[in-house]
Motif scaffolding. Structure first.
Motif, PDB file in Angstrom:
ATOM      1  N   TRP A  29      41.301  47.731  -5.586  1.00 50.10           N
ATOM      2  CA  TRP A  29      41.159  46.828  -6.727  1.00 50.10           C
ATOM      3  C   TRP A  29      41.582  47.520  -8.020  1.00 50.10           C
ATOM      4  O   TRP A  29      42.314  46.970  -8.827  1.00 50.10           O
ATOM      5  CB  TRP A  29      39.719  46.330  -6.806  1.00 50.10           C
ATOM      6  N   LEU A  30      41.134  48.766  -8.199  1.00 55.41           N
ATOM      7  CA  LEU A  30      41.527  49.524  -9.394  1.00 55.41           C
ATOM      8  C   LEU A  30      43.039  49.747  -9.432  1.00 55.41           C
ATOM      9  O   LEU A  30      43.656  49.659 -10.493  1.00 55.41           O
ATOM     10  CB  LEU A  30      40.808  50.874  -9.429  1.00 55.41           C
ATOM     11  N   GLY A  31      43.617  50.044  -8.279  1.00 57.75           N
ATOM     12  CA  GLY A  31      45.043  50.316  -8.233  1.00 57.75           C
ATOM     13  C   GLY A  31      45.897  49.083  -8.459  1.00 57.75           C
ATOM     14  O   GLY A  31      46.910  49.128  -9.158  1.00 57.75           O
ATOM     15  N   LEU A  32      45.490  47.964  -7.882  1.00 58.81           N
ATOM     16  CA  LEU A  32      46.280  46.740  -8.023  1.00 58.81           C
ATOM     17  C   LEU A  32      46.021  46.033  -9.349  1.00 58.81           C
ATOM     18  O   LEU A  32      46.842  45.221  -9.781  1.00 58.81           O
ATOM     19  CB  LEU A  32      45.999  45.785  -6.866  1.00 58.81           C
ATOM     20  N   GLU A  33      44.896  46.350  -9.990  1.00 57.55           N
ATOM     21  CA  GLU A  33      44.585  45.723 -11.267  1.00 57.55           C
ATOM     22  C   GLU A  33      45.617  46.109 -12.327  1.00 57.55           C
ATOM     23  O   GLU A  33      45.939  45.313 -13.214  1.00 57.55           O
ATOM     24  CB  GLU A  33      43.186  46.126 -11.721  1.00 57.55           C
ATOM     25  N   GLN A  34      46.183  47.292 -12.204  1.00 58.82           N
ATOM     26  CA  GLN A  34      47.203  47.730 -13.143  1.00 58.82           C
ATOM     27  C   GLN A  34      48.502  46.938 -12.970  1.00 58.82           C
ATOM     28  O   GLN A  34      49.291  46.844 -13.896  1.00 58.82           O
ATOM     29  CB  GLN A  34      47.482  49.213 -12.943  1.00 58.82           C
ATOM     30  N   ILE A  35      48.699  46.384 -11.772  1.00 60.93           N
ATOM     31  CA  ILE A  35      49.937  45.661 -11.484  1.00 60.93           C
ATOM     32  C   ILE A  35      49.744  44.149 -11.608  1.00 60.93           C
ATOM     33  O   ILE A  35      50.541  43.467 -12.242  1.00 60.93           O
ATOM     34  CB  ILE A  35      50.432  46.018 -10.063  1.00 60.93           C
ATOM     35  N   PHE A  36      48.683  43.628 -10.980  1.00 61.95           N
ATOM     36  CA  PHE A  36      48.498  42.181 -10.885  1.00 61.95           C
ATOM     37  C   PHE A  36      47.464  41.617 -11.849  1.00 61.95           C
ATOM     38  O   PHE A  36      47.262  40.402 -11.898  1.00 61.95           O
ATOM     39  CB  PHE A  36      48.099  41.788  -9.457  1.00 61.95           C
ATOM     40  N   GLY A  37      46.756  42.460 -12.575  1.00 61.06           N
ATOM     41  CA  GLY A  37      45.757  41.980 -13.530  1.00 61.06           C
ATOM     42  C   GLY A  37      44.559  41.343 -12.833  1.00 61.06           C
ATOM     43  O   GLY A  37      44.026  41.888 -11.869  1.00 61.06           O
ATOM     44  N   ASN A  38      44.146  40.172 -13.319  1.00 59.00           N
ATOM     45  CA  ASN A  38      42.948  39.516 -12.789  1.00 59.00           C
ATOM     46  C   ASN A  38      43.125  38.993 -11.367  1.00 59.00           C
ATOM     47  O   ASN A  38      42.150  38.814 -10.646  1.00 59.00           O
ATOM     48  CB  ASN A  38      42.538  38.361 -13.706  1.00 59.00           C
ATOM     49  N   ALA A  39      44.353  38.751 -10.948  1.00 57.72           N
ATOM     50  CA  ALA A  39      44.601  38.248  -9.592  1.00 57.72           C
ATOM     51  C   ALA A  39      44.363  39.322  -8.537  1.00 57.72           C
ATOM     52  O   ALA A  39      44.298  39.007  -7.346  1.00 57.72           O
ATOM     53  CB  ALA A  39      46.020  37.723  -9.483  1.00 57.72           C
ATOM     54  N   SER A  40      44.216  40.564  -8.948  1.00 59.38           N
ATOM     55  CA  SER A  40      44.045  41.649  -7.988  1.00 59.38           C
ATOM     56  C   SER A  40      42.771  41.502  -7.160  1.00 59.38           C
ATOM     57  O   SER A  40      42.746  41.885  -5.993  1.00 59.38           O
ATOM     58  CB  SER A  40      44.036  43.000  -8.702  1.00 59.38           C
ATOM     59  N   PHE A  41      41.720  40.925  -7.749  1.00 60.28           N
ATOM     60  CA  PHE A  41      40.470  40.767  -7.001  1.00 60.28           C
ATOM     61  C   PHE A  41      40.672  39.896  -5.770  1.00 60.28           C
ATOM     62  O   PHE A  41      40.223  40.231  -4.671  1.00 60.28           O
ATOM     63  CB  PHE A  41      39.375  40.174  -7.892  1.00 60.28           C
ATOM     64  N   VAL A  42      41.375  38.797  -5.930  1.00 62.49           N
ATOM     65  CA  VAL A  42      41.616  37.889  -4.805  1.00 62.49           C
ATOM     66  C   VAL A  42      42.513  38.554  -3.761  1.00 62.49           C
ATOM     67  O   VAL A  42      42.258  38.455  -2.554  1.00 62.49           O
ATOM     68  CB  VAL A  42      42.243  36.567  -5.302  1.00 62.49           C
ATOM     69  N   ILE A  43      43.545  39.263  -4.222  1.00 59.92           N
ATOM     70  CA  ILE A  43      44.454  39.947  -3.302  1.00 59.92           C
ATOM     71  C   ILE A  43      43.704  40.987  -2.485  1.00 59.92           C
ATOM     72  O   ILE A  43      43.846  41.070  -1.261  1.00 59.92           O
ATOM     73  CB  ILE A  43      45.622  40.586  -4.086  1.00 59.92           C
ATOM     74  N   VAL A  44      42.882  41.775  -3.150  1.00 60.29           N
ATOM     75  CA  VAL A  44      42.136  42.836  -2.463  1.00 60.29           C
ATOM     76  C   VAL A  44      41.081  42.243  -1.535  1.00 60.29           C
ATOM     77  O   VAL A  44      40.846  42.767  -0.444  1.00 60.29           O
ATOM     78  CB  VAL A  44      41.504  43.801  -3.490  1.00 60.29           C
ATOM     79  N   LEU A  45      40.459  41.157  -1.935  1.00 60.47           N
ATOM     80  CA  LEU A  45      39.478  40.505  -1.071  1.00 60.47           C
ATOM     81  C   LEU A  45      40.130  40.030   0.217  1.00 60.47           C
ATOM     82  O   LEU A  45      39.596  40.250   1.317  1.00 60.47           O
ATOM     83  CB  LEU A  45      38.818  39.344  -1.808  1.00 60.47           C
ATOM     84  N   VAL A  46      41.295  39.427   0.102  1.00 58.83           N
ATOM     85  CA  VAL A  46      42.014  38.959   1.294  1.00 58.83           C
ATOM     86  C   VAL A  46      42.416  40.142   2.173  1.00 58.83           C
ATOM     87  O   VAL A  46      42.250  40.102   3.401  1.00 58.83           O
ATOM     88  CB  VAL A  46      43.240  38.113   0.889  1.00 58.83           C
ATOM     89  N   LEU A  47      42.945  41.205   1.565  1.00 58.45           N
ATOM     90  CA  LEU A  47      43.342  42.381   2.343  1.00 58.45           C
ATOM     91  C   LEU A  47      42.152  43.001   3.072  1.00 58.45           C
ATOM     92  O   LEU A  47      42.241  43.350   4.250  1.00 58.45           O
ATOM     93  CB  LEU A  47      43.991  43.427   1.433  1.00 58.45           C
ATOM     94  N   SER A  48      41.023  43.122   2.397  1.00 61.97           N
ATOM     95  CA  SER A  48      39.836  43.724   3.010  1.00 61.97           C
ATOM     96  C   SER A  48      39.292  42.857   4.140  1.00 61.97           C
ATOM     97  O   SER A  48      38.910  43.371   5.190  1.00 61.97           O
ATOM     98  CB  SER A  48      38.751  43.949   1.960  1.00 61.97           C
ATOM     99  N   LEU A  49      39.258  41.554   3.929  1.00 61.97           N
ATOM    100  CA  LEU A  49      38.787  40.662   4.990  1.00 61.97           C
ATOM    101  C   LEU A  49      39.729  40.674   6.185  1.00 61.97           C
ATOM    102  O   LEU A  49      39.284  40.605   7.334  1.00 61.97           O
ATOM    103  CB  LEU A  49      38.597  39.245   4.448  1.00 61.97           C
ATOM    104  N   LEU A  50      41.027  40.781   5.926  1.00 64.25           N
ATOM    105  CA  LEU A  50      41.984  40.901   7.029  1.00 64.25           C
ATOM    106  C   LEU A  50      41.765  42.183   7.828  1.00 64.25           C
ATOM    107  O   LEU A  50      41.840  42.177   9.057  1.00 64.25           O
ATOM    108  CB  LEU A  50      43.414  40.854   6.505  1.00 64.25           C
TER     109      LEU A  50
END
Length: 109
Positions: A29-50
């Motif tokens: 989440w910290l790493g992707l937040e620099q790239i995707f901003g607020n959308a990083s939480f949803v991206i990381v949640l999906v990746l972790s659940l996968l």
């Protein structure tokens, strides 16, 4: 004990997977937040659940005696994104002062 029941080792490995993926969740989440901003939480949640779902699917495939090669390949593919984001978060956190100093030196030239 039947093949599909959860044993002590399954529970231990399940808790361990949840702990490790939750730590990876935060770092990713910290790493992707620099790239995707607020959308990083949803991206990381999906990746972790996968990743958790694939752990469960790998267990089920092993119990049924099926091939796990494709599942492992998918797991490694998804985990590689998490690794890259983790590396980005750690690198920028520990190299922040060096990056800042390099930036100021470049601006002074």
């Amino acid at each position: 004990m039947s093949k599909n029941s959860l044993g002590a080792s399954d529970l231990f490995l399940g808790v361990l997977a949840i702990l490790l993926i939750s730590v990876s969740f935060y770092q990713t989440w910290l790493g992707l937040e620099q790239i995707f901003g607020n959308a990083s939480f949803v991206i990381v949640l999906v990746l972790s659940l996968l990743l958790l779902f694939l752990c469960w699917m790998l267990r089920a495939a092993k119990l049924e005696g099926k091939s796990t090669g494709s599942l492992v390949g998918i797991y490694i593919f998804i985990a590689s994104f998490c690794f890259i984001a983790n590396f980005n978060a750690l690198y920028t956190r520990f190299m922040r002062t060096d990056i800042y100093e390099l930036k100021t030196i470049m601006l002074m030239s």
